[in-house]
Design a protein around this motif. Sequence first.
Motif, short mmCIF file in Angstrom:
data_model
loop_
_atom_site.label_atom_id
_atom_site.label_comp_id
_atom_site.label_asym_id
_atom_site.label_seq_id
_atom_site.Cartn_x
_atom_site.Cartn_y
_atom_site.Cartn_z
N ALA A 240 0.82 -1.22 0.00
CA ALA A 240 0.00 0.00 0.00
C ALA A 240 0.85 1.27 0.00
N GLU A 241 2.15 1.13 -0.18
CA GLU A 241 3.00 2.32 -0.26
C GLU A 241 2.59 3.13 -1.48
N PRO A 242 2.72 4.45 -1.46
CA PRO A 242 3.32 5.26 -0.39
C PRO A 242 2.31 5.77 0.64
N THR A 243 1.20 5.08 0.82
CA THR A 243 0.23 5.52 1.81
C THR A 243 0.74 5.22 3.21
N GLU A 244 0.05 5.72 4.20
CA GLU A 244 0.45 5.49 5.59
C GLU A 244 0.28 4.03 6.01
N LEU A 245 -0.48 3.26 5.24
CA LEU A 245 -0.71 1.87 5.60
C LEU A 245 0.54 1.02 5.43
N GLY A 246 1.43 1.40 4.51
CA GLY A 246 2.61 0.59 4.24
C GLY A 246 2.23 -0.70 3.56
N PHE A 247 2.22 -1.80 4.31
CA PHE A 247 1.83 -3.09 3.78
C PHE A 247 0.63 -3.61 4.55
N VAL A 248 -0.27 -4.23 3.82
CA VAL A 248 -1.46 -4.84 4.43
C VAL A 248 -1.30 -6.34 4.31
N VAL A 249 -1.24 -7.01 5.46
CA VAL A 249 -1.00 -8.45 5.51
C VAL A 249 -2.33 -9.13 5.78
N HIS A 250 -2.77 -9.92 4.81
CA HIS A 250 -4.08 -10.59 4.89
C HIS A 250 -3.90 -12.04 5.32
N LEU A 251 -4.50 -12.40 6.45
CA LEU A 251 -4.45 -13.77 6.95
C LEU A 251 -5.64 -14.56 6.42
N ALA A 252 -5.44 -15.87 6.27
CA ALA A 252 -6.52 -16.72 5.76
C ALA A 252 -7.72 -16.69 6.69
N ALA A 253 -7.48 -16.67 7.98
CA ALA A 253 -8.55 -16.59 8.96
C ALA A 253 -8.04 -15.78 10.14
N GLY A 254 -8.56 -14.57 10.27
CA GLY A 254 -8.08 -13.75 11.37
C GLY A 254 -7.97 -12.29 10.97
N PRO A 255 -7.22 -11.53 11.72
CA PRO A 255 -7.16 -10.09 11.50
C PRO A 255 -6.35 -9.71 10.27
N VAL A 256 -6.55 -8.49 9.81
CA VAL A 256 -5.71 -7.88 8.79
C VAL A 256 -4.68 -7.04 9.52
N LEU A 257 -3.42 -7.22 9.18
CA LEU A 257 -2.34 -6.53 9.85
C LEU A 257 -1.76 -5.45 8.96
N HIS A 258 -1.45 -4.30 9.56
CA HIS A 258 -0.77 -3.24 8.84
C HIS A 258 0.69 -3.20 9.30
N ALA A 259 1.60 -3.08 8.36
CA ALA A 259 3.02 -3.12 8.70
C ALA A 259 3.79 -2.09 7.89
N ARG A 260 4.72 -1.44 8.56
CA ARG A 260 5.61 -0.52 7.84
C ARG A 260 6.62 -1.30 7.01
N ARG A 261 7.04 -2.45 7.50
CA ARG A 261 7.99 -3.29 6.79
C ARG A 261 7.56 -4.75 6.94
N VAL A 262 8.03 -5.59 6.02
CA VAL A 262 7.67 -7.01 6.02
C VAL A 262 8.94 -7.85 5.88
N VAL A 263 9.03 -8.90 6.67
CA VAL A 263 10.10 -9.90 6.55
C VAL A 263 9.46 -11.24 6.19
N VAL A 264 9.82 -11.78 5.04
CA VAL A 264 9.28 -13.07 4.60
C VAL A 264 10.31 -14.15 4.91
N ALA A 265 9.90 -15.08 5.77
CA ALA A 265 10.78 -16.17 6.20
C ALA A 265 10.03 -17.49 6.11
#
Length: 322
Positions: free
Chosen positions: A91-116
């Motif tokens: 969602a850059e360059p908005t204030e949301l940054g990244f929107v992390v969508h879970l299969a079941a559960g909350p939607v998370l907003h993150a300034r940065r993301v680490v994929v591991a």
Amino acid sequence: MSGKNTAERYDAVVIGAGAAGLNAALVLGRARRRVAVVDAGEPRNAPAAHMQGFLSRDGMPPAALLAVGREEVARYGVDLIDGRVEHVENAEPTELGFVVHLAAGPVLHARRVVVATGLRDGLPELPGLAERWGRDVLHCPYCHGWEVRDRPLGVLGTDPRAVDQVLLLRQWSADVVLFAHTLDLTGADHERLAARGVRVVEGRIVRLVADDGRLRGVELDTGQVVGREAVFVFPQPVPRDALLVGLDCERDDNGWVTTDRTGRTSVSGVWAVGNVADPRAQVVTAAGTGASAAFALNHDLVDEEIGRAVALRRATGPAVAA
């Protein structure tokens, strides 16, 4: 899940709670960042009873390492969320940054993301192999060679790299066999194998023979069963990189996501660490990549925060002391 309201924004969301993801979360938590770790509970090394080569943790069950790691990151206020991430929206360059969508559960907003998210091992389709994987069907001499030293060992010729693998494995046992299977061995191959004391067994592999919960040998299309107590094989590593692909991260000619030395991808604000970016990384190596990414990510956030503070100061003027 533990702790805080996930509707709030995180400094970083780490996807995957293996050694790489947890070490990234540990460093970021200690840096007083607000961090969430989301994990689907599918570690690559789950079939293995123990892990080796990790200083101070040699011989520790993989599940025990992860349990300790989760306890450690929780002490620094890191939120641990059991779940699967379906996709990550940039969602850059908005204030949301990244929107992390879970299969079941909350939607998370993150300034940065680490994929591991690691990788999966694509195993040859030989009867009896998958059932013994991680027990007495192995892949890394440095990980498992000591445990099977001086025993009758074999290497399955399902990949051209099997020749180098068996030449290396000879260091751990004097009784090592290369099952040629589908390999087209050259004269130079035969010369090196003979010089190293490796016996070559011709013929197609039909199945792995096990009895009473233990590998007994390798059956060939001739009907012969060559007795072995453990065999090694080259799996085909397949990165679990759907989230990175969805974010349009650049990949190399072999299809693996490209990163710099800190794990930073071509997409600003996204890091990839551990086996999802490097199929050769062992547990100790993966943990190190998580730490490196966390250092770089925190500095990236600090630079962003300084930039915003400078812009605000220029817009409003310096504060006047009372």
